[in-house]
Motif scaffolding. Structure first.
Motif, mmCIF file in Angstrom:
data_model
loop_
_atom_site.group_PDB
_atom_site.id
_atom_site.type_symbol
_atom_site.label_atom_id
_atom_site.label_comp_id
_atom_site.label_asym_id
_atom_site.label_seq_id
_atom_site.Cartn_x
_atom_site.Cartn_y
_atom_site.Cartn_z
ATOM 1 N N HIS A 1 0.834 -1.203 0.000
ATOM 2 C CA HIS A 1 0.000 0.000 0.000
ATOM 3 C C HIS A 1 0.873 1.260 0.000
ATOM 4 N N THR B 1 -2.385 -6.576 -3.822
ATOM 5 C CA THR B 1 -1.959 -7.892 -3.344
ATOM 6 C C THR B 1 -0.726 -8.415 -4.073
ATOM 7 N N THR C 1 -6.061 -4.299 5.281
ATOM 8 C CA THR C 1 -5.498 -3.805 4.027
ATOM 9 C C THR C 1 -6.240 -2.564 3.550
ATOM 10 N N THR D 1 -4.512 1.057 3.207
ATOM 11 C CA THR D 1 -4.448 1.632 1.861
ATOM 12 C C THR D 1 -5.106 3.002 1.812
ATOM 13 N N THR E 1 -10.249 -4.153 -1.758
ATOM 14 C CA THR E 1 -9.513 -4.795 -0.655
ATOM 15 C C THR E 1 -10.449 -5.667 0.177
#
Length: 399
Positions: free
Chosen positions: A48, A127, A159, A163, A237
């Motif tokens: 991220h 990812t 995540t 992010t 995500t």
């Protein structure tokens, strides 16, 4: 003939296991090959940051494994045949097959679209390194346009939170919205949830709670409640999935494709196969399945290493810890949350937040990178012979 050990994947789990086995097992008896789709070690926990525009170190795997005797094959795994004990790979030269005697499956996970229309075609994710760089290019183009732009992050797991906050902090000219299926930060303690909300407010992130996405289009997202959210860059995500390679090969897997293993990370259906990291489905010490996480990669990697070592050398197999103790969440570069959990996997009332939590998270990441880049540091220099090799030597000496 040497015992052939093949490791699929050189992420946090695979790189650790391969390096440790190379140092501990005698090269006279074993041959270790690592197959990885990319030539570099990818710090997945920092992708991220890469997407947001920061430079993230990516050591060459050839350098990581230098001096260990490990053979590196940069290729994509396309199939596993546990009956024939071969792995099919594809590379620039066309690929081929690799035979093995012991296989460690550590291919990790990728983004899960959950069947939502348009995710594959229109959404971006973090990812993998190529995916993070694609998102970075999109964000760069929005910045260059000079008119701002809207970034929609779907999914409020770790995540998604990392992010959204990273992009908002690194690119203040963009409008960031975080879409949460339920309450924002629901698994966290009350205090940690409050800190998370304050961080989102500070960074100017719009949070839409209790919102389900039904479809992703090129410039907008359609929600189940009828809302239509404009988006110049949609970042997905909302969960992870594993490749269907293990299932297609006939290994016993869960409904979502993770390899079912015993306490020693050995496949229940094929005893020559071990799994570690996100690819493995194992019950932890608390009686619950270990979640997909970097911490789980460390625990399962250590247990797989101990099991392979023990069985090949004829020694007792040590049970290493298989536990889940908490989450470290970065909220940009200067803020974070450290949330510990109890034996049931539930958040404990107390948490740590702010700059100190951010420093701890950064320290853990630096330690993980260093340990992966130096896979044999601190290990005993004495290698162990395989049990079969010792028996053969003894028989020859007695003859």
């Amino acid at each position: 003939m040497k015992h052939r050990i093949v490791v699929l994947g050189a992420g946090y789990a695979g790189a650790y296991v391969a390096g440790t086995l190379a140092r501990r097992l005698s090269p006279a008896d074993t041959e270790i090959t690592v197959v990885n789709a990319e030539p570099d070690f990818v710090q997945r926990l920092r992708l991220h940051q890469l997407a947001a525009g920061q430079e993230i170190e990516a050591p060459k795997l050839a350098d990581v494994f230098a001096g260990t005797g490990i053979r590196l094959r940069v290729a994509r795994v396309t199939a596993v045949d546990p009956e024939r004990r071969v792995v099919a790979v594809a590379d620039a030269d066309g690929g081929g097959e690799l035979g093995y005697d012991t296989l460690l499956y550590a291919l990790g996970s990728h983004v899960a679209d959950h069947g939502v229309p348009g995710v594959t075609q229109h959404a971006l994710h973090v990812t993998g390194r190529p995916a993070a760089l694609r998102l970075r290019e999109r964000l760069d183009s929005l910045d260059t346009r000079g008119e701002g732009g809207s970034v929609l992050v779907v999914g409020d797991g770790l995540t998604g939170i990392e992010t959204a906050t990273e992009i908002a902090e690194s690119r203040p000219g963009l409008s960031v919205t975080l879409v949460a299926r339920g309450e924002l930060g629901a698994p966290l303690s009350a205090g940690a949830r409050s800190h998370l909300r304050q961080a989102c407010d500070r960074l100017g992130i719009t949070v839409r709670e209790h919102t389900s996405v039904e479809a992703v289009e090129a410039t907008r997202v359609l929600c189940a409640d009828g809302a239509v959210l404009a988006s110049d860059a949609t970042v997905w995500t909302a969960g992870f999935a594993v490749d269907p390679i293990a299932a297609a090969g006939g290994l016993e897997v869960t409904e979502n494709g993770r390899i079912v293993v015993d306490r020693t990370m050995r496949s229940l259906s094929h005893p020559n196969v071990y799994a570690a990291g996100d690819s493995a489905y194992v019950i932890g010490d608390n009686g619950r399945p270990l979640p997909m996480s970097c911490a789980s990669a460390g625990y399962t990697g250590r247990q797989a290493t101990a099991a392979i070592m023990g069985r090949l050398t004829g020694r007792e197999i040590a049970n290493t810890k298989l536990e889940y103790v908490g989450n470290h969440i970065s909220l940009g570069r200067r803020d974070g949350i450290l949330q510990m959990v109890d034996g049931e996997g539930q958040a404990k009332p107390k948490h740590l937040s702010g700059r100190r939590a951010a420093r701890i998270k950064s320290g853990i990441l630096r330690m993980s990178l260093w340990a992966t880049s130096h896979p044999t540091f601190g290990l005993p220099k004495r290698t162990r012979r395989l049990a079969a090799a010792r028996d053969a030597s003894a028989e020859k000496a007695a003859a």
